[in-house]
Design a protein around this motif. Structure first.
Motif, PDB file in Angstrom:
ATOM      1  N   UNK A 111      -1.540  34.965 -16.542  1.00 34.19           N
ATOM      2  CA  UNK A 111      -0.849  35.890 -17.435  1.00 34.19           C
ATOM      3  C   UNK A 111      -1.097  37.324 -16.978  1.00 34.19           C
ATOM      4  N   UNK A 112      -0.041  38.115 -17.039  1.00 36.03           N
ATOM      5  CA  UNK A 112      -0.143  39.514 -16.631  1.00 36.03           C
ATOM      6  C   UNK A 112       0.652  40.387 -17.587  1.00 36.03           C
ATOM      7  N   UNK A 113       0.000  41.459 -18.093  1.00 37.08           N
ATOM      8  CA  UNK A 113       0.629  42.336 -19.074  1.00 37.08           C
ATOM      9  C   UNK A 113       0.868  43.726 -18.481  1.00 37.08           C
ATOM     10  N   UNK A 114       1.809  44.444 -19.112  1.00 34.61           N
ATOM     11  CA  UNK A 114       2.018  45.857 -18.793  1.00 34.61           C
ATOM     12  C   UNK A 114       2.619  46.542 -20.024  1.00 34.61           C
ATOM     13  N   UNK A 115       2.618  47.865 -20.014  1.00 37.25           N
ATOM     14  CA  UNK A 115       3.194  48.637 -21.105  1.00 37.25           C
ATOM     15  C   UNK A 115       4.017  49.774 -20.538  1.00 37.25           C
ATOM     16  N   UNK A 116       4.983  50.222 -21.310  1.00 44.61           N
ATOM     17  CA  UNK A 116       5.817  51.340 -20.855  1.00 44.61           C
ATOM     18  C   UNK A 116       5.083  52.672 -20.978  1.00 44.61           C
ATOM     19  N   UNK A 117       4.186  52.774 -21.972  1.00 46.16           N
ATOM     20  CA  UNK A 117       3.428  54.016 -22.180  1.00 46.16           C
ATOM     21  C   UNK A 117       2.018  53.675 -22.634  1.00 46.16           C
ATOM     22  N   UNK A 118       1.047  54.166 -21.898  1.00 42.02           N
ATOM     23  CA  UNK A 118      -0.339  53.971 -22.312  1.00 42.02           C
ATOM     24  C   UNK A 118      -0.805  55.043 -23.292  1.00 42.02           C
ATOM     25  N   UNK A 119      -0.113  56.172 -23.308  1.00 42.28           N
ATOM     26  CA  UNK A 119      -0.386  57.236 -24.280  1.00 42.28           C
ATOM     27  C   UNK A 119       0.896  57.489 -25.051  1.00 42.28           C
ATOM     28  N   UNK A 167       4.270  44.109 -22.768  1.00 45.31           N
ATOM     29  CA  UNK A 167       5.222  43.278 -22.045  1.00 45.31           C
ATOM     30  C   UNK A 167       4.480  42.245 -21.198  1.00 45.31           C
ATOM     31  N   UNK A 168       4.920  40.993 -21.282  1.00 45.85           N
ATOM     32  CA  UNK A 168       4.315  39.905 -20.506  1.00 45.85           C
ATOM     33  C   UNK A 168       5.133  39.737 -19.224  1.00 45.85           C
ATOM     34  N   UNK A 201       8.315  40.394 -26.639  1.00 43.84           N
ATOM     35  CA  UNK A 201       7.407  39.235 -26.618  1.00 43.84           C
ATOM     36  C   UNK A 201       6.109  39.489 -27.392  1.00 43.84           C
ATOM     37  N   UNK A 202       5.595  40.710 -27.316  1.00 48.15           N
ATOM     38  CA  UNK A 202       4.317  40.966 -27.999  1.00 48.15           C
ATOM     39  C   UNK A 202       4.207  42.419 -28.464  1.00 48.15           C
ATOM     40  N   UNK A 247      -4.353  44.908 -22.599  1.00 47.25           N
ATOM     41  CA  UNK A 247      -3.918  46.242 -22.220  1.00 47.25           C
ATOM     42  C   UNK A 247      -4.215  47.196 -23.366  1.00 47.25           C
ATOM     43  N   UNK A 248      -4.641  48.413 -23.040  1.00 48.09           N
ATOM     44  CA  UNK A 248      -5.076  49.392 -24.046  1.00 48.09           C
ATOM     45  C   UNK A 248      -4.050  50.515 -24.140  1.00 48.09           C
ATOM     46  N   UNK A 249      -3.665  50.843 -25.396  1.00 48.53           N
ATOM     47  CA  UNK A 249      -2.680  51.891 -25.655  1.00 48.53           C
ATOM     48  C   UNK A 249      -3.274  52.897 -26.636  1.00 48.53           C
ATOM     49  N   UNK A 250      -3.104  54.179 -26.341  1.00 53.01           N
ATOM     50  CA  UNK A 250      -3.598  55.245 -27.220  1.00 53.01           C
ATOM     51  C   UNK A 250      -2.432  55.812 -28.023  1.00 53.01           C
ATOM     52  N   UNK A 251      -2.568  55.792 -29.356  1.00 50.48           N
ATOM     53  CA  UNK A 251      -1.531  56.323 -30.252  1.00 50.48           C
ATOM     54  C   UNK A 251      -2.053  57.556 -30.966  1.00 50.48           C
TER      55      UNK A 251
END
Length: 307
Positions: free
Chosen positions: A30-38, A52-53, A95-96, A127-131
């Motif tokens: 499994x591999x994840x990614x995000x469009x924006x980490x901040x 995103x998976x 997906x998530x 994956x870590x996201x800062x809001x």
């Protein structure tokens, strides 16, 4: 013959290699990614955190979201439902991803998306996201002196504590914005003020007659702005305020003295005592003679005897 055998051996090697490549799984884990980490959002507006998976083999992976604030994690999506601070305010989108309907200033934190896929060789990824939620400033508190004297120093203050990020401050004089650097504009080249956009202070080194008028302050950040009501500042050639204060102090002192005298007089501090022993009162007689009793046969002279 030897060349023929070598060709056959190469063909067999190619077939074996091709077969092995076909049997390699399309996903090694499994591999994840995000469009924006901040991510930035305005308060009360929707915001989506993307998880995103990219690759996975497991059909029903376990998905969890955690909110981390002050290094303390708490679930916001657990066992296929929204929980914690986001309950009734968010939903999971395929997906998530997590969609927050109306973001709040309390949502400012780090969020961790975790996916567990037991059928994959690499069965876990996160994956870590800062809001950060921006908060519009409220009406700032402004302090403008009512009256100042020409040539003296003075300071106008502006303060706002709700906005996030911390707002920048601007000052307006008679509905015209005061430039941060007055020397850069010919109209303000003789002005002696300085503006601190971080603290909201407007300081006059030497007040001029032209500085009189109406002032208001504006606090602004990326979420919006707010301003305080207009306040008027008078500028006098003489110290009118000082004279008024001194006159008022003198009047208060006079009233205090008067009240003290009246209070003392009421309690008899200024009344003289009656000394009856020093005030001899003469008896009331018409002719000044005391005839005495009838049986005494004589009379006595008094202190007042008229011949």
């Amino acid at each position: 013959m030897s060349g023929y055998k070598m060709a056959i051996a190469r063909l067999i090697s190619f077939i074996v290699l091709y077969s092995s490549i076909r049997h390699i799984p399309s996903s090694l884990g499994v591999k994840l990614r995000t469009t924006d980490k901040i991510v930035w959002a305005n308060e009360f507006e929707p915001i989506e955190l993307t998880c995103l998976i990219e690759s996975i083999s497991t059909n029903n992976p376990r998905i969890e979201w955690k909110k981390i604030k002050n290094d303390v994690p708490s679930y916001v999506y657990f066992q296929n439902k929204i929980a914690g601070d986001l309950e009734h305010r968010a939903q999971l989108r395929e997906p998530a991803n997590i969609l927050i309907f109306n973001s709040s200033r309390s949502d400012t934190a780090e969020y961790r998306c975790e996916v567990a896929a037991i059928d994959d060789q690499r069965d876990f990824d996160e994956i870590l996201i800062s809001l950060a939620v921006r908060v519009k400033p409220v009406v700032p508190r402004c302090s403008v002196p009512v009256a100042v004297t020409v040539g003296t120093s003075s300071e106008l203050r502006c303060l706002e504590n709700e906005g996030f990020p911390a707002p920048q401050y601007r000052w307006f004089h008679n509905n015209e914005e005061l430039p941060q650097d007055p020397k850069s504009i010919p109209k303000f080249v003789n002005a002696s003020y300085t503006i601190n956009p971080d603290t909201g202070g407007l300081k006059f080194r030497r007040v001029r007659k032209e500085d009189a008028g109406e002032y208001f302050c504006q606090a602004k950040n990326d979420a919006g702005h707010a301003q305080c009501p207009t306040q008027k500042m008078e500028v006098y050639d003489i110290d009118i305020v000082g004279i008024f204060l001194k006159s008022f102090a003198a009047l208060v002192a006079l009233i205090c003295v008067t009240v003290g005298i009246c209070h003392a007089h009421k309690h008899g501090c200024f009344s003289s005592k009656d000394h009856t022993e020093n005030n001899y009162k003469l008896p009331a007689q018409d002719d000044g003679v005391d005839y005495g009793d009838a049986d005494e046969g004589h009379f006595r002279h008094k202190s007042s005897f008229i011949i």
